[in-house]
Design a protein around this motif. Structure first.
Motif, mmCIF file in Angstrom:
data_model
loop_
_atom_site.group_PDB
_atom_site.id
_atom_site.type_symbol
_atom_site.label_atom_id
_atom_site.label_comp_id
_atom_site.label_asym_id
_atom_site.label_seq_id
_atom_site.Cartn_x
_atom_site.Cartn_y
_atom_site.Cartn_z
ATOM 1 N N GLU A 22 0.855 -1.161 -0.039
ATOM 2 C CA GLU A 22 -0.029 0.081 0.128
ATOM 3 C C GLU A 22 0.830 1.293 -0.045
ATOM 4 O OE1 GLU A 22 -3.427 0.258 -0.095
ATOM 5 O OE2 GLU A 22 -3.515 -2.049 -0.311
ATOM 6 N N LEU A 23 0.521 2.098 -1.144
ATOM 7 C CA LEU A 23 1.367 3.350 -0.971
ATOM 8 C C LEU A 23 0.456 4.620 -0.628
ATOM 9 C CD1 LEU A 23 2.889 2.780 -4.574
ATOM 10 C CD2 LEU A 23 3.942 2.430 -2.242
ATOM 11 N N ALA A 24 1.241 5.498 -0.313
ATOM 12 C CA ALA A 24 0.625 6.957 0.259
ATOM 13 C C ALA A 24 -0.094 7.451 -0.935
ATOM 14 C CB ALA A 24 1.668 7.759 0.773
ATOM 15 N N LYS A 25 0.609 7.388 -2.142
ATOM 16 C CA LYS A 25 0.103 8.077 -3.351
ATOM 17 C C LYS A 25 0.051 7.205 -4.499
ATOM 18 C CE LYS A 25 1.167 12.620 -1.856
ATOM 19 N NZ LYS A 25 1.933 13.965 -2.060
ATOM 20 N N ALA A 26 -1.118 7.182 -5.412
ATOM 21 C CA ALA A 26 -1.349 6.275 -6.374
ATOM 22 C C ALA A 26 -0.121 6.328 -7.445
ATOM 23 C CB ALA A 26 -2.769 6.379 -7.093
ATOM 24 N N GLY A 27 0.350 5.309 -7.917
ATOM 25 C CA GLY A 27 1.657 5.309 -9.024
ATOM 26 C C GLY A 27 2.896 5.853 -8.386
ATOM 27 N N GLN A 28 3.224 6.086 -7.534
ATOM 28 C CA GLN A 28 4.545 6.618 -6.860
ATOM 29 C C GLN A 28 4.822 6.102 -5.637
ATOM 30 O OE1 GLN A 28 3.459 10.767 -6.973
ATOM 31 N NE2 GLN A 28 4.206 10.908 -4.995
ATOM 32 N N LEU A 29 6.261 5.744 -5.380
ATOM 33 C CA LEU A 29 6.634 5.489 -4.208
ATOM 34 C C LEU A 29 7.441 6.884 -3.852
ATOM 35 C CD1 LEU A 29 7.790 3.239 -2.080
ATOM 36 C CD2 LEU A 29 9.670 3.113 -3.537
ATOM 37 N N THR A 30 6.838 7.431 -2.464
ATOM 38 C CA THR A 30 7.165 8.640 -2.184
ATOM 39 C C THR A 30 8.372 8.518 -1.017
ATOM 40 O OG1 THR A 30 5.018 9.325 -2.526
ATOM 41 C CG2 THR A 30 6.554 10.877 -1.124
ATOM 42 N N THR A 31 9.703 9.019 -1.061
ATOM 43 C CA THR A 31 10.556 9.065 -0.453
ATOM 44 C C THR A 31 10.738 10.264 0.416
ATOM 45 O OG1 THR A 31 11.626 7.352 -1.774
ATOM 46 C CG2 THR A 31 13.176 8.354 -0.448
ATOM 47 N N CYS A 32 11.055 10.342 1.717
ATOM 48 C CA CYS A 32 11.592 11.281 2.429
ATOM 49 C C CYS A 32 12.924 11.310 2.464
ATOM 50 C CB CYS A 32 11.083 11.264 3.957
ATOM 51 S SG CYS A 32 9.299 12.389 4.185
ATOM 52 N N THR A 33 13.651 12.462 2.415
ATOM 53 C CA THR A 33 15.178 12.599 2.374
ATOM 54 C C THR A 33 15.351 13.987 2.911
ATOM 55 O OG1 THR A 33 16.977 12.119 1.462
ATOM 56 C CG2 THR A 33 15.485 13.412 0.151
ATOM 57 N N HIS A 34 16.764 14.276 3.154
ATOM 58 C CA HIS A 34 16.836 15.356 3.788
ATOM 59 C C HIS A 34 18.301 15.989 2.690
ATOM 60 C CE1 HIS A 34 17.952 19.203 6.015
ATOM 61 N NE2 HIS A 34 19.203 18.519 6.173
ATOM 62 N N LEU A 35 18.253 16.921 1.779
ATOM 63 C CA LEU A 35 19.120 17.355 0.918
ATOM 64 C C LEU A 35 19.820 18.480 1.404
ATOM 65 C CD1 LEU A 35 16.930 17.240 -2.418
ATOM 66 C CD2 LEU A 35 18.638 15.566 -1.676
ATOM 67 N N PRO A 36 21.035 18.672 1.003
ATOM 68 C CA PRO A 36 21.876 17.573 0.398
ATOM 69 C C PRO A 36 22.767 16.745 1.298
ATOM 70 C CG PRO A 36 23.240 19.709 0.503
ATOM 71 C CD PRO A 36 21.809 19.919 1.265
ATOM 72 N N TYR A 37 22.878 15.758 0.864
ATOM 73 C CA TYR A 37 23.602 14.516 1.512
ATOM 74 C C TYR A 37 24.476 13.731 0.566
ATOM 75 C CZ TYR A 37 25.168 11.866 5.574
ATOM 76 O OH TYR A 37 25.993 11.016 6.459
ATOM 77 N N PRO A 38 25.524 14.351 -0.193
ATOM 78 C CA PRO A 38 26.228 13.472 -1.252
ATOM 79 C C PRO A 38 27.224 12.594 -0.407
ATOM 80 C CG PRO A 38 27.162 15.792 -0.992
ATOM 81 C CD PRO A 38 25.733 15.765 -0.111
ATOM 82 N N PRO A 39 27.463 11.504 -1.095
ATOM 83 C CA PRO A 39 26.924 10.929 -2.282
ATOM 84 C C PRO A 39 25.551 10.297 -2.146
ATOM 85 C CG PRO A 39 28.640 9.535 -1.290
ATOM 86 C CD PRO A 39 28.754 10.505 -0.412
ATOM 87 N N PHE A 40 25.082 10.183 -0.980
ATOM 88 C CA PHE A 40 23.674 9.301 -1.201
ATOM 89 C C PHE A 40 22.597 10.049 -1.726
ATOM 90 C CE2 PHE A 40 26.651 7.991 2.306
ATOM 91 C CZ PHE A 40 26.674 6.588 2.006
ATOM 92 N N GLN A 41 22.215 11.394 -1.438
ATOM 93 C CA GLN A 41 21.334 12.183 -2.443
ATOM 94 C C GLN A 41 21.402 13.539 -2.355
ATOM 95 O OE1 GLN A 41 19.804 9.783 0.401
ATOM 96 N NE2 GLN A 41 20.726 11.249 1.769
ATOM 97 N N SER A 42 21.715 14.229 -3.535
ATOM 98 C CA SER A 42 22.019 15.610 -3.786
ATOM 99 C C SER A 42 21.269 16.091 -5.031
ATOM 100 C CB SER A 42 23.263 16.035 -3.417
ATOM 101 O OG SER A 42 24.232 15.235 -4.491
ATOM 102 N N GLU A 43 21.332 17.321 -5.357
ATOM 103 C CA GLU A 43 20.699 17.604 -6.678
ATOM 104 C C GLU A 43 22.184 18.013 -7.531
ATOM 105 O OE1 GLU A 43 18.019 21.052 -6.619
ATOM 106 O OE2 GLU A 43 17.635 20.469 -4.569
ATOM 107 N N ILE A 44 22.179 17.265 -8.786
ATOM 108 C CA ILE A 44 23.335 17.446 -9.485
ATOM 109 C C ILE A 44 22.678 17.548 -10.866
ATOM 110 C CG2 ILE A 44 25.223 16.177 -10.545
ATOM 111 C CD1 ILE A 44 25.272 14.186 -7.978
ATOM 112 N N ASP A 45 23.134 18.698 -11.522
ATOM 113 C CA ASP A 45 22.704 19.070 -12.778
ATOM 114 C C ASP A 45 20.988 19.140 -12.701
ATOM 115 O OD1 ASP A 45 25.509 19.137 -13.790
ATOM 116 O OD2 ASP A 45 25.309 17.088 -14.211
ATOM 117 N N GLY A 46 20.539 19.488 -11.808
ATOM 118 C CA GLY A 46 19.079 19.696 -11.740
ATOM 119 C C GLY A 46 18.201 18.240 -11.456
ATOM 120 N N LYS A 47 18.986 17.416 -11.127
ATOM 121 C CA LYS A 47 18.403 16.146 -10.727
ATOM 122 C C LYS A 47 18.918 15.511 -9.149
ATOM 123 C CE LYS A 47 18.371 14.585 -15.704
ATOM 124 N NZ LYS A 47 18.732 13.560 -16.583
#
Length: 283
Positions: free
Chosen positions: A45-70
């Motif tokens: 069961e998902l919070a929203k249909a059609g997507q897996l919504t992930t909570c994170t805290h940016l930036p935290y490279p190399p685990f998650q960060s914005e690079i070239d707009g992504k």
């Protein structure tokens, strides 16, 4: 921190094999995220249909960060595998790190899971359910070259001004050693504090330092004085009792380690593969 949780959030579509990142408008819990069933493959069961919504805290490279707009990184790539298995796309909600310790956004239905380079601890287990460990992490003492600081013991004995990220196990560790670090909100802020001289040493997760030192200017000016093995393991979190999603995450981890995908992701985002850093998924 005084910023209300709901006002420092934004949804970011994570980069996947078929779609690039786009910025969306700030969302609230009333957004339905699309039409259709909220039940994904395997009865998850998902919070929203059609997507897996992930909570994170940016930036935290190399685990998650914005690079070239992504939004990209190690955690993003791993959770993309989970989303693929579920037949949906991952979207990322950037929020405060302190929220992950309480599981607030998981409980409210804002997010399905949290991925933020988060250490598994008994205290956090009271509020959330963790996946199998996916990464062994050590702490690093980072200093300017020529500082004369060669260890955390030097930081203490020489009364060196120390920085750490707020609400993290690194901060907890140095406080446990009798130190009183300057707290910064994010890993980028910690490293910038060292670069600008606000502090003379920082304690932060070693994988973050590895990524930061890939920049030649940083590597020329700063060095790791000491690595501290605190026995930490990272895990993804889901709402307590969300067994089906936790099992889906564990399956994706196990499959990735078995077929070499984990190794490829590790080498892309972390560096040369260190098998000791990749905690084997529990059976």
């Amino acid at each position: 921190m005084t910023t209300p949780l709901g006002r420092r959030t934004r949804v970011l579509a994570a980069t996947t094999a078929t779609a690039g990142l786009v910025f969306l408008t700030a969302c609230t819990s009333s957004d339905d995220g699309g039409s259709g069933s909220k039940t994904a493959a395997g009865g998850v069961e998902l919070a929203k249909a059609g997507q897996l919504t992930t909570c994170t805290h940016l930036p935290y490279p190399p685990f998650q960060s914005e690079i070239d707009g992504k939004v990209q990184g190690f955690d993003v790539a791993i959770i993309d595998l989970v989303a693929d298995d579920l037949g949906v796309k991952q979207e990322i909600l950037d929020t405060l790190f302190e929220n992950f310790k309480t599981g607030a956004f998981l409980n409210s239905g804002e997010c399905d899971l949290a991925a933020a380079g988060m250490t598994i601890t008994d205290e956090r287990k009271k509020n959330v359910d963790f996946s199998d460990p996916y990464f062994n992490a050590t702490q690093a003492v980072l200093v300017a070259k020529g500082s004369g600081v060669g260890s955390l013991a030097d930081v203490k004995s020489k009364n060196v001004k120390l920085g750490a990220q707020a609400q993290t196990t690194g901060e907890d560790y140095v406080k446990g050693q009798g130190l009183d670090p300057v707290s910064f909100e994010s890993s980028d802020a910690v490293l910038n504090g060292l670069r600008t001289g606000q502090v003379k040493a920082v304690v932060i997760d070693y994988p973050v330092v590895q990524g930061w030192l890939k920049d030649k200017a940083n590597a020329d000016a700063f060095e790791v004085a000491e690595q501290i093995d605190t026995g930490e393991e990272y895990g993804f979190t889901v709402k307590k009792g969300n067994t089906k999603l936790r099992e889906a995450v564990n399956k994706a981890l196990a499959d990735a380690k078995a077929d070499g995908t984990y190794k490829a992701i590790y080498e892309k985002w972390i560096g040369p593969y260190d098998e000791s850093a990749a905690s084997p998924a529990a059976s």
